[in-house]
Design a protein around this motif. Sequence first.
Motif, short mmCIF file in Angstrom:
data_model
loop_
_atom_site.label_atom_id
_atom_site.label_comp_id
_atom_site.label_asym_id
_atom_site.label_seq_id
_atom_site.Cartn_x
_atom_site.Cartn_y
_atom_site.Cartn_z
N ALA A 68 67.77 89.23 -69.10
CA ALA A 68 68.06 89.30 -70.75
C ALA A 68 67.02 90.25 -71.21
CB ALA A 68 67.86 87.74 -71.30
N ILE A 69 65.72 90.40 -70.70
CA ILE A 69 64.69 91.16 -71.49
C ILE A 69 65.18 92.80 -71.28
CG2 ILE A 69 62.23 91.95 -71.48
CD1 ILE A 69 61.76 88.86 -70.66
N ASP A 70 65.74 92.76 -69.80
CA ASP A 70 66.11 94.32 -69.70
C ASP A 70 67.08 94.76 -70.72
OD1 ASP A 70 64.63 94.57 -67.25
OD2 ASP A 70 66.26 93.84 -65.88
N VAL A 71 68.03 94.32 -71.03
CA VAL A 71 68.98 94.79 -72.01
C VAL A 71 68.36 94.94 -73.42
CG1 VAL A 71 70.77 93.64 -70.77
CG2 VAL A 71 69.94 92.64 -72.89
N LEU A 72 67.33 94.54 -73.62
CA LEU A 72 66.60 94.79 -75.15
C LEU A 72 65.96 96.27 -75.02
CD1 LEU A 72 64.98 91.07 -75.67
CD2 LEU A 72 67.34 91.94 -76.30
N ASP A 73 66.48 96.82 -75.88
CA ASP A 73 65.83 98.27 -76.28
C ASP A 73 64.29 98.35 -76.99
OD1 ASP A 73 65.03 100.97 -75.99
OD2 ASP A 73 66.62 101.63 -77.63
N ALA A 74 63.54 97.37 -76.67
CA ALA A 74 62.22 97.03 -77.48
C ALA A 74 61.34 96.38 -76.30
CB ALA A 74 62.35 96.30 -78.70
N ASP A 75 59.91 96.41 -76.88
CA ASP A 75 58.85 95.63 -76.17
C ASP A 75 59.06 94.32 -77.06
OD1 ASP A 75 57.87 97.60 -75.00
OD2 ASP A 75 56.29 98.26 -76.22
N VAL A 76 58.81 93.37 -76.38
CA VAL A 76 58.81 91.98 -76.64
C VAL A 76 57.73 91.07 -76.46
CG1 VAL A 76 61.48 92.09 -76.03
CG2 VAL A 76 60.21 91.06 -74.61
N VAL A 77 57.78 89.85 -77.27
CA VAL A 77 56.83 88.87 -76.93
C VAL A 77 57.86 87.56 -76.66
CG1 VAL A 77 55.43 87.08 -78.23
CG2 VAL A 77 54.97 89.49 -78.67
N THR A 78 57.28 86.90 -75.54
CA THR A 78 58.15 85.83 -75.25
C THR A 78 57.50 84.66 -75.74
OG1 THR A 78 56.89 85.86 -73.09
CG2 THR A 78 59.01 86.65 -73.03
N LEU A 79 58.27 83.71 -76.35
CA LEU A 79 57.70 82.49 -76.57
C LEU A 79 58.73 81.25 -76.13
CD1 LEU A 79 56.52 80.44 -79.09
CD2 LEU A 79 58.58 80.84 -80.38
N GLY A 80 57.92 80.27 -75.00
CA GLY A 80 58.70 79.41 -74.65
C GLY A 80 57.94 77.92 -74.56
N HIS A 81 58.79 76.86 -74.24
CA HIS A 81 58.44 75.38 -74.52
C HIS A 81 58.59 74.71 -73.15
CE1 HIS A 81 59.06 71.18 -75.60
NE2 HIS A 81 57.92 71.30 -76.03
N SER A 82 57.45 74.41 -72.68
CA SER A 82 57.60 73.36 -71.57
C SER A 82 58.02 74.22 -70.52
CB SER A 82 58.76 72.19 -71.69
OG SER A 82 58.30 71.28 -70.79
N ALA A 83 59.28 73.93 -69.68
CA ALA A 83 59.70 75.16 -68.55
C ALA A 83 59.95 76.23 -69.26
CB ALA A 83 60.93 74.36 -68.07
N GLY A 84 60.29 76.36 -70.51
CA GLY A 84 60.43 77.91 -71.10
C GLY A 84 59.05 78.36 -71.16
N GLY A 85 58.11 77.73 -71.52
CA GLY A 85 56.64 78.24 -71.30
C GLY A 85 56.25 78.71 -70.15
N HIS A 86 56.59 78.33 -69.13
CA HIS A 86 56.47 78.68 -67.85
C HIS A 86 57.15 80.27 -67.68
CE1 HIS A 86 58.97 79.45 -64.04
NE2 HIS A 86 57.93 79.68 -63.61
N LEU A 87 58.42 80.13 -68.06
CA LEU A 87 59.19 81.34 -67.79
C LEU A 87 58.71 82.35 -68.94
CD1 LEU A 87 62.74 79.71 -67.70
CD2 LEU A 87 61.34 81.02 -65.88
N ALA A 88 58.11 82.14 -70.10
CA ALA A 88 57.55 83.01 -70.99
C ALA A 88 56.33 83.73 -70.27
CB ALA A 88 57.05 82.53 -72.17
N VAL A 89 55.37 83.11 -69.97
CA VAL A 89 54.07 83.44 -69.19
C VAL A 89 54.62 84.22 -67.88
CG1 VAL A 89 51.92 82.96 -68.23
CG2 VAL A 89 52.81 81.78 -70.24
N TRP A 90 55.42 83.54 -66.98
CA TRP A 90 55.95 84.43 -65.97
C TRP A 90 56.57 85.87 -66.01
CZ3 TRP A 90 60.68 85.82 -64.14
CH2 TRP A 90 60.81 86.12 -62.60
#
Length: 208
Positions: A68-90
């Motif tokens: 999903a991040i690959d297709v974005l033509d920009a630098d990004v910040v990830t924001l995730g909750h709980s298991a999404g927090g895992h994926l955001a930091v990962w």
Amino acid sequence: MSSPDGSGSFPVVVVIHGGFWHQRYGLELGRPLAADLVAHGVTAYNIEYRRVAGGGGWPATGDDVLAAIDVLDADVVTLGHSAGGHLAVWAAARHPRVVGAVAQAGVLDFRRHPQITRRAAELLGGLPDEVPERYADASPAALLPIDKPLVLVHGEDDEDVPVEQSVSFAEASGAELVTLPGVGHLDLITPGTAAWAVCRDAAVRLAR
């Protein structure tokens, strides 16, 4: 995807929902967060990933986030909750276009706390002594150092993910830690609460 004026020219935040990687939780958890981020001047992408009992597991779940991040033509910040927090930091550890991450009650150390290890085993397909290579690849605590700004926001009254997940990870990583007295697990993803405002403002700050 939403942006304040539809141009896509604003800072980008990728919202990653939680739910302990289970199929019964989906994009609906992230939609109000993305809408509020847009109202505060950033472009927000609310992304989905394959989950346990829905074609997910490891590494498919993580691969979906990176794709999903690959297709974005920009630098990004990830924001995730709980298991999404895992994926955001990962994702911050794994993807070069992630420039920072905010973990809301993040699951950050799969080997710490028995209830977290039990949940992680569902995602990874086994316990640490059964699939150690997956724990080494998937657990953010195993990927340190992560040379990007990380903000860990956690309620001290969290009933699902122990606040010590964030406290110990901050001690090991040097990440910015914000603990919130009297705040539970879902307060962090409830727009209109002070707890969500802390998370949103951290993501906006990192994105800019």
